[in-house]
Design an enzyme around this catalytic site. Structure first.
Site, PDB file in Angstrom:
ATOM      1  N   LYS A 207      42.228 -16.258  83.225  1.00  0.00           N
ATOM      2  CA  LYS A 207      42.520 -17.453  82.438  1.00  0.00           C
ATOM      3  C   LYS A 207      43.618 -18.231  83.137  1.00  0.00           C
ATOM      4  CE  LYS A 207      44.043 -18.972  77.892  1.00  0.00           C
ATOM      5  NZ  LYS A 207      44.301 -18.549  76.508  1.00  0.00           N
ATOM      6  N   ARG A 217      44.682 -27.051  71.493  1.00  0.00           N
ATOM      7  CA  ARG A 217      46.002 -26.853  70.882  1.00  0.00           C
ATOM      8  C   ARG A 217      46.209 -27.806  69.707  1.00  0.00           C
ATOM      9  NH1 ARG A 217      49.375 -25.791  76.536  1.00  0.00           N
ATOM     10  NH2 ARG A 217      48.143 -23.983  77.171  1.00  0.00           N
ATOM     11  N   LYS A 232      52.626 -22.331  80.180  1.00  0.00           N
ATOM     12  CA  LYS A 232      52.272 -20.912  80.076  1.00  0.00           C
ATOM     13  C   LYS A 232      52.108 -20.269  81.451  1.00  0.00           C
ATOM     14  CE  LYS A 232      50.186 -21.356  75.467  1.00  0.00           C
ATOM     15  NZ  LYS A 232      49.084 -20.933  74.551  1.00  0.00           N
ATOM     16  N   GLU A 248      42.907  -9.761  88.701  1.00  0.00           N
ATOM     17  CA  GLU A 248      42.943  -9.700  87.232  1.00  0.00           C
ATOM     18  C   GLU A 248      41.628  -9.166  86.649  1.00  0.00           C
ATOM     19  OE1 GLU A 248      45.150  -9.971  85.061  1.00  0.00           O
ATOM     20  OE2 GLU A 248      46.800 -11.209  85.758  1.00  0.00           O
ATOM     21  N   LYS A 263      38.079 -18.752  82.661  1.00  0.00           N
ATOM     22  CA  LYS A 263      38.387 -19.897  81.812  1.00  0.00           C
ATOM     23  C   LYS A 263      39.447 -20.769  82.453  1.00  0.00           C
ATOM     24  CE  LYS A 263      40.583 -20.832  77.461  1.00  0.00           C
ATOM     25  NZ  LYS A 263      41.387 -20.315  76.399  1.00  0.00           N
ATOM     26  N   SER A 289      38.059 -26.899  75.666  1.00  0.00           N
ATOM     27  CA  SER A 289      38.150 -28.131  74.881  1.00  0.00           C
ATOM     28  C   SER A 289      38.269 -29.387  75.734  1.00  0.00           C
ATOM     29  CB  SER A 289      39.339 -28.018  73.927  1.00  0.00           C
ATOM     30  OG  SER A 289      40.538 -27.767  74.646  1.00  0.00           O
ATOM     31  N   TYR A 328      31.679 -25.598  73.059  1.00  0.00           N
ATOM     32  CA  TYR A 328      31.649 -26.346  71.798  1.00  0.00           C
ATOM     33  C   TYR A 328      30.319 -27.084  71.646  1.00  0.00           C
ATOM     34  CZ  TYR A 328      36.510 -25.105  72.004  1.00  0.00           C
ATOM     35  OH  TYR A 328      37.661 -24.369  72.083  1.00  0.00           O
TER      36      TYR A 328
HETATM   37  C1  PBG Z   1      45.016 -19.134  73.000  1.00  0.00           C
HETATM   38  C2  PBG Z   1      43.799 -19.806  73.482  1.00  0.00           C
HETATM   39  C3  PBG Z   1      43.736 -21.057  74.110  1.00  0.00           C
HETATM   40  C4  PBG Z   1      42.375 -21.336  74.267  1.00  0.00           C
HETATM   41  C5  PBG Z   1      41.655 -20.250  73.785  1.00  0.00           C
HETATM   42  N1  PBG Z   1      42.562 -19.299  73.299  1.00  0.00           N
HETATM   43  C6  PBG Z   1      44.802 -22.040  74.444  1.00  0.00           C
HETATM   44  C7  PBG Z   1      45.910 -21.677  75.313  1.00  0.00           C
HETATM   45  O1  PBG Z   1      45.898 -20.670  76.019  1.00  0.00           O
HETATM   46  O2  PBG Z   1      46.876 -22.423  75.293  1.00  0.00           O
HETATM   47  C8  PBG Z   1      41.838 -22.596  74.867  1.00  0.00           C
HETATM   48  C9  PBG Z   1      40.450 -22.957  74.486  1.00  0.00           C
HETATM   49  C10 PBG Z   1      40.072 -24.367  74.741  1.00  0.00           C
HETATM   50  O3  PBG Z   1      40.826 -25.180  75.302  1.00  0.00           O
HETATM   51  O4  PBG Z   1      38.947 -24.713  74.340  1.00  0.00           O
HETATM   52  N2  PBG Z   1      45.480 -18.040  73.627  1.00  0.00           N
END
Ligand code: PBG
Length: 339
Positions: A207, A217, A232, A248, A263, A289, A328
């Site tokens: 990720k 968010r 992050k 990972e 992701k 998203s 989505y």
């Molecule tokens: C939280 C999480 C996130 C997403 C899925 N789980 C956001 C982040 O890590 O800040 C993102 C999913 C998306 O953007 O559709 N741990």
């Protein structure tokens, strides 16, 4: 003078266009397809009976109350979607720096999972494992008092307990999205110890610290209200790193992950392809998203055809090597596959 009436044929043995001349032959030679079975529909849920709320940055996406969620699950199931991923929006009054509500016995999210599972036992429920919906700072874990950074081992300890609560509520698959070190092994141990040997782990293995999570968010309300996006980078991967992504995914595989996830998806096709080549586990990818919002925004401006851009974006993710896609668009794609 050029005589255009007759062109002698080129002396070609290979004419690849022969395989493209009709819809029937194109279908016959098609190498990759997106099927409803491959898709997981992410859904945002909220407590209470209030009307569904649209998510501004994600057209056609809403935060659903239990009743509208159950109706949506019935609809998805009729379209052939067999898996959903649930994300709770937790009221800000219930948030604190440690995300304590995550482990509260009365956390409404557990009740909601239980209700969906009871009414739709065949629908696979994927539950995200991270503390960001519950912490007031929006980070995925608890913060170290001295450094202010997310504390790895302490966070893993909380996530293990949260995972068993989710499994107990009825989640079929827990999906750690926190990127803490060692969490897959620790969660597997805890689940097994508590008797949940059949609960699967879908690891957000690679990720990346992406700018494309912004609309999500908004949807779960994990933005802190400050203008600058949450940073992050001490736990999510550097977008520059492919080898580290392979490290990972290998670690998560070795610790017992059942499915590995990459992701975001569309910008990381090379990572999907490299992970596909390095494991025999199922590989999934999350079209996040921001990818969804981008396609919608261009379509709204009249610059892209929504359905065509959507289908092409998903096909590319499959072609790169993903067996499973969280998107989505799942509902819309299943709908259009039904014709
Ligand atoms: C939280 C999480 C996130 C997403 C899925 N789980 C956001 C982040 O890590 O800040 C993102 C999913 C998306 O953007 O559709 N741990």
């Amino acid at each position: 003078m050029i005589n255009s009436a007759y062109t002698p044929p080129l002396d070609l043995i290979r004419r690849p266009r022969r395989n493209r001349q009709t819809a029937a032959i194109r279908a016959l030679v098609r190498e990759n397809r997106v099927h409803a079975d491959d898709l997981i529909q992410p859904l945002f849920v909220k407590d209470g009976v209030g009307a569904p709320e649209p998510v501004g940055s994600m057209p056609d996406v809403q935060r659903l109350n239990v009743r509208s969620l159950l109706a949506e699950v019935a609809h998805l199931s009729a379209l052939g979607i067999r898996a959903i991923a649930l994300f709770p929006q937790i009221d800000s009054a219930l948030k604190d720096p440690r995300g304590k509500y995550a482990l509260a016995k009365k956390n409404w999210f557990f009740g909601l999972i239980h209700q969906v599972k009871t009414e739709f036992p065949d629908m696979l429920i994927v539950a995200d494992v991270a503390l960001d919906p519950y912490t007031d700072h929006g980070h995925d874990g608890v913060l170290d008092a001295t450094t202010g950074d997310v504390a790895n081992d302490e966070t893993v300890h909380v996530l293990c307990q949260y995972s068993t609560h989710l499994a107990e509520a009825g989640a079929d698959i827990v999906a750690p999205s926190d990127m803490m070190d060692g969490r897959i092994g620790a969660i597997r141990d805890e689940l097994d110890h508590e008797g949940f040997t059949q609960t699967s782990i879908l690891a957000y293995a690679a990720k990346f610290a992406s700018a494309y999570y912004g609309p999500f968010r908004d949807a779960v309300g994990s933005t802190t209200g400050s203008k600058s996006p949450l940073d992050k980078r001490t736990y999510q991967l550097d977008p520059a790193n492919l080898r580290e992504a392979l490290l990972e995914t290998r670690l998560d595989e070795d610790q017992g992950a059942d499915i590995l996830m990459i992701k975001p998806a569309g910008l990381y096709l090379d990572v999907i392809s490299a992970v596909r080549a390095s494991t025999t586990l199922p590989v999934s990818a999350y079209q996040v998203s921001g990818e969804y919002a981008q396609i919608h925004a261009a379509a709204r401006a009249g610059w892209l055809d929504l359905a065509k851009a959507r289908d092409e974006s998903l096909l590319a993710i499959k072609r790169a090597g993903a067996d499973i896609i969280l998107t989505y668009f799942a509902r819309d794609v299943a709908q259009s596959l039904k014709g």
